[in-house]
Design a protein around this motif. Structure first.
Motif, PDB file in Angstrom:
ATOM      1  N   SER A 130       0.806  -1.222   0.000  1.00 51.26           N
ATOM      2  CA  SER A 130       0.000   0.000   0.000  1.00 51.26           C
ATOM      3  C   SER A 130       0.837   1.269   0.000  1.00 51.26           C
ATOM      4  N   PRO A 171      -3.798   5.301   5.112  1.00 46.74           N
ATOM      5  CA  PRO A 171      -4.168   4.071   4.410  1.00 46.74           C
ATOM      6  C   PRO A 171      -4.685   2.959   5.297  1.00 46.74           C
ATOM      7  N   TRP A 193       3.547   4.203   5.124  1.00 46.87           N
ATOM      8  CA  TRP A 193       2.774   4.602   3.953  1.00 46.87           C
ATOM      9  C   TRP A 193       3.467   5.772   3.301  1.00 46.87           C
ATOM     10  N   THR A 267      -1.180  -4.015   4.821  1.00 48.21           N
ATOM     11  CA  THR A 267      -2.240  -3.137   5.288  1.00 48.21           C
ATOM     12  C   THR A 267      -2.348  -3.332   6.788  1.00 48.21           C
ATOM     13  N   ARG A 291      -3.105  -6.004  -0.960  1.00 47.65           N
ATOM     14  CA  ARG A 291      -3.505  -6.087   0.439  1.00 47.65           C
ATOM     15  C   ARG A 291      -3.912  -7.522   0.834  1.00 47.65           C
TER      16      ARG A 291
END
Length: 846
Positions: A130, A171, A193, A267, A291
């Motif tokens: 991500s 995220p 992230w 994630t 993810r």
């Protein structure tokens, strides 16, 4: 991860997957930069903002930070997965706490990581995450022990998190309900992230994701832990996570997943759902495949030792390179190696001469295998393999020189057990081997058996490759191994036989002579025996290598290779030479076969250890030293004895009364050439003796010895002697016989007849006579004879006495005859007048 919840579909998929039986392995990929690339640098903590070192972790209690370099994934067989398919990373719910409405408040997951890595891997898609990192390097995968393994739970938060976000934004995956809290985690994993996805942490990420330690997991092994969770707000029945947890427990379904497209902690605050057994890329509910994880597994790689045999794909095709041929490699474990050193390499190091690992670093770590003898066509070769701990050795030699170790007979040692230190190993060089040419060898050592391929991974130990030269037979000789005074070393004109020419040898078909560079003098004539191949098995001189002086006995021998002239010398006078008259004891032409030959030991042969030399050749006429055009020489240590055997024959234990004679004790002796004749052998003196229990008869001066008499009544080949013991003190004693032959030193005999041992001496217990009475006395008289009877006690000495009257106050009694041990005594001189008799005991004479 968003996954299918239908149990029936899951079961069908799982069964069909197992049925595929595709040989492959779940990949383990590096998560360092490179090969991980990405446009955003803030993917790690301050000291490694670009996460160059890999995935980072924090121990809350100690404040220590550490990283792992690799991520291990599960996937379906045929889609990048290994032998365990999607269950390489698996977990089932094993405990649930729920209220009356079915709301889950606590649950446990029993998680298992199975290491099914190998180098037979189906390709996979590039890894992403991500925060826009990408791993697209299909040749950089790892196979071996998963070191320092950690598992992260991306569906949970931690009560240990000091920087726990109070508000949520991307995220993070939107939470579907109450958060799941880890209860027994060990550390926290970094979640990061990119700068375009801000939240309250400022876009740089932090340690948020609960993590558990799983330790080292070798290939083919697994590790299991129980992960404990609580849900303070509860997970109601309407929450999809409730059904996933319930089905996992009810049907033992996998609730953990990690696919190869999921890179690092993909994630966080992910939903929790069952693993549907779908191949990568897997995504659901609008989420991208990046993810597709409920958990992630990270680990470090081994430091590996590789080989360095050459590889060019044409004339040299040895399995050395990792990705070309699954090159041989060993995890470096401290203290487990061949030789004195080991170093790590990133890959195999092919090199003509197999010297690149030797030349890489100081010291040269290729020092564990030493070639003891040259490699001669048609003969045995010897190498010493030195190891630092017990284990197993596999050795290959490219004997046909075709550039591989694949041909029959080239795996010359299969799981050979070895002990700490140097181990002598041998292998046969075929007669077709080309002299003055190079053959390559690979030696692999490991503490566990089964490393029986020239390729692949081993959990410890070392691999060493060597280039060896085939030598010419012109320098191949068999030498002796008696002490050098007999002519053993080349510098002493030692006995040797040239092995280039076919010819006879001593021993069976498996005992052909081996090659030595020179004579091998040894105090027991065992140098050639101990060089790794005992070829000294053609002559057996007497049982136990012992020859009785003056006796004619036999020795055994075996001839092979077409027969020849056999010669045998024995150094009777022990002057360190075989040159005296009478020391050539056999000189015979013999064909192939087994023989028993007579030998007479001179009566003046010196007692003790001496040496014999046996030689066989086609031509014969050899001296005990010097060369021969073919054949073999064998040296042996033998012992010349005085030809005597003796013992305590019977009984091995007895008792006696103090001051009285024991029962008769017998001893036997055998004197080669003397006692087998009729009657007593001349020159033998036998004595019986006793001493305190446990004392050593041959050297203890307190022993009492008495001459024993020859037992003319015995009929066997041994001479037998007999005597009784009379001991004046109570106690426990040992007794033994000793014998002298022609006035020489005493030879001592115990009851088992071998070398004297106090533990095997006779046992004698001497005690006092217990109280007793002389009863039932009666008299039978005639004109001049009187016999008195009584009830006798065993081993009590009685004496019958008489007197003419009983008038005197100072009575003097006279003995009637001798003392007796029975129940009667007779006075043969009884006068025809009044006599008075008495019996006294125990009697001790004046």
């Amino acid at each position: 991860m968003k996954s299918c919840l239908f149990a029936g579909v899951l079961c069908v998929l799982f069964l069909s997957i197992v049925g595929l039986n595709v040989a492959s392995a779940a990949p383990s990929l590096p998560v360092t930069k490179p090969p991980v690339t990405g446009p955003y640098p803030f993917t790690g903590p301050n000291q490694d903002a670009a996460a160059t070192n890999g995935q980072w972790f924090l121990d809350i209690a100690s404040g220590l930070e550490e990283y792992r370099t690799h991520e291990f994934h599960d996937n379906m067989i045929g889609f990048g997965g290994g032998s365990m398919s999607h269950l390489a990373i698996s977990g089932t719910v094993t405990r649930i706490d729920a209220d009356a409405l079915g709301t889950i408040t606590n649950f446990d997951i029993t998680a298992t990581i199975y290491n099914d890595t190998s180098y037979d891997v189906t390709p996979w898609m590039a890894g992403t995450n991500s925060h826009e990192e990408v791993n697209n390097d299909p040749e950089k995968w790892y196979s071996g022990t998963l070191r320092d393994t950690k598992l992260t739970a991306e569906f949970a938060v931690s009560m240990l998190d000091p920087a726990f976000p109070q508000t949520w934004g991307g995220p993070y995956f939107p939470s579907v309900g109450s958060d799941i809290y880890a209860l027994n985690e060990d550390q926290l994993a970094w979640y990061c992230w990119n700068m375009e996805q801000q939240d309250v942490d400022g876009g740089t990420g932090n340690y948020h994701v609960p993590t558990w330690d799983f330790g080292d997991i070798p290939q083919g092994s697994s590790a299991t832990r129980v992960l404990m969770f609580a849900v303070p707000g509860g997970i109601p029945v309407a929450d999809p996570r409730n059904m996933a947890i319930a089905l996992s427990k009810a049907q033992s379904l996998d609730i953990l997943m990690n696919r190869t497209t999921s890179l690092k902690v993909s994630t966080w605050i992910d939903t929790l759902a069952l693993d549907p057994g779908s191949p990568y890329p897997y995504a659901e509910g609008g989420e991208s495949a990046k993810r597709s994880s409920d958990v992630s597994v990270f680990h470090n790689e081994d430091e590996l030792d590789f080989g360095d045999a050459p590889f060019d794909g044409i004339t040299h095709n040895y399995e050395t390179l990792l990705f070309v041929s699954d090159g041989a490699r060993h995890s470096i474990v401290s203290g487990v190696m061949m030789g004195s050193a080991i170093d790590a390499e990133p890959d195999g190091q092919p090199f003509l001469g197999a010297l690149l690992d030797d030349n890489n670093g100081i010291p040269d770590d290729e020092d564990g295998v030493v070639r003891v003898t040259p490699l001669y066509p048609g003969h045995l070769a010897f190498v010493d393999v030195t190891v630092t701990t017990p284990g197993f050795v596999n050795m290959w030699v490219d004997l046909d020189q075709d550039g591989t170790w694949w041909q029959a007979g080239e795996h010359v040692h299969l799981d050979a057990p070895v002990v700490l230190g140097a181990n002598r190993l041998t292998f046969a060089v075929p007669g077709t081997a080309v002299p003055v040419s190079t053959v390559y060898a690979r030696v692999r050592f490991c503490t566990v058996p089964g490393i029986t391929m020239t390729t692949g991974y081993a959990p410890d130990g070392e691999v060493e490759d060597y280039a060896w030269t085939i030598s010419e037979l012109e320098s191949a000789y068999d030498w002796g191994d008696a002490p050098d005074s007999y002519g053993t070393l080349a510098t002493s004109t030692g006995a040797y036989h040239w092995l280039q020419n076919p010819g006879p040898w001593l021993g069976d078909t498996n005992s052909a002579p081996d090659v030595e560079a020179d004579g091998q003098p040894h105090t027991g004539a065992l140098g050639d025996d101990y060089d790794g191949n005992d070829d000294e098995r053609g002559v057996w001189i007497a049982t136990g290598s012992s020859l009785p002086r003056g006796a004619t006995t036999t020795y055994n021998m075996e001839v092979n290779g077409g027969g020849g002239v056999f010669q045998l010398w024995i150094d009777w006078d022990q002057d360190g030479r075989f040159a005296d008259p009478g020391e050539l004891v056999d000189n015979s032409s013999l064909g192939d076969g087994s023989y028993t030959r007579p030998i007479t030991v001179p009566t003046n042969a010196h007692l003790g250890v001496t040496f014999a030399r046996a030689r066989i050749s086609s031509a014969g006429g050899l001296a005990p030293i010097g060369g021969a055009a073919d054949g073999e020489v064998e040296d042996h240590a033998i012992s010349v004895t005085n030809g005597i055997w003796c013992n305590v024959q019977y009984p091995t234990a007895t008792t006696a009364i103090i001051g009285t004679s024991s029962e008769m004790i017998y001893g036997q002796c055998w004197w080669s050439g003397n006692t087998p004749g009729a009657g007593q052998a001349a020159g033998v003196v036998a004595e019986i003796g006793y001493g305190l229990d446990g004392t050593y008869a041959p050297s203890d001066g307190t022993w009492v010895w008495n001459v024993a008499a020859y037992n003319a009544g015995q009929t066997n080949a041994n001479d037998e002697y007999m005597a009784q013991l009379t001991v004046g003190s109570t106690g426990v004693y040992d007794y033994a016989y000793r014998y002298s032959f022609n006035g020489e030193a005493w030879v001592y005999g115990d009851h088992d007849g071998d070398e004297y041992n106090a533990a095997d001496a006779g046992d004698l217990v001497v005690s006092e006579l217990p109280d007793f009475s002389i009863t039932n006395v009666s008299l039978v008289a005639t004109t001049d004879t009187a016999t008195v009877y009584w009830d006798a006690e065993d081993r009590v000495i009685y004496q019958l006495q008489y007197r003419a009257d009983l008038a005197d106050t100072n009575l003097t009694w006279s003995n009637a005859g001798s003392e007796v041990t029975g129940n009667m005594a007779t006075d043969t001189n009884a006068a025809p007048s009044n006599l008075f008799y008495r019996v006294i005991a125990p009697y001790v004479g004046p």
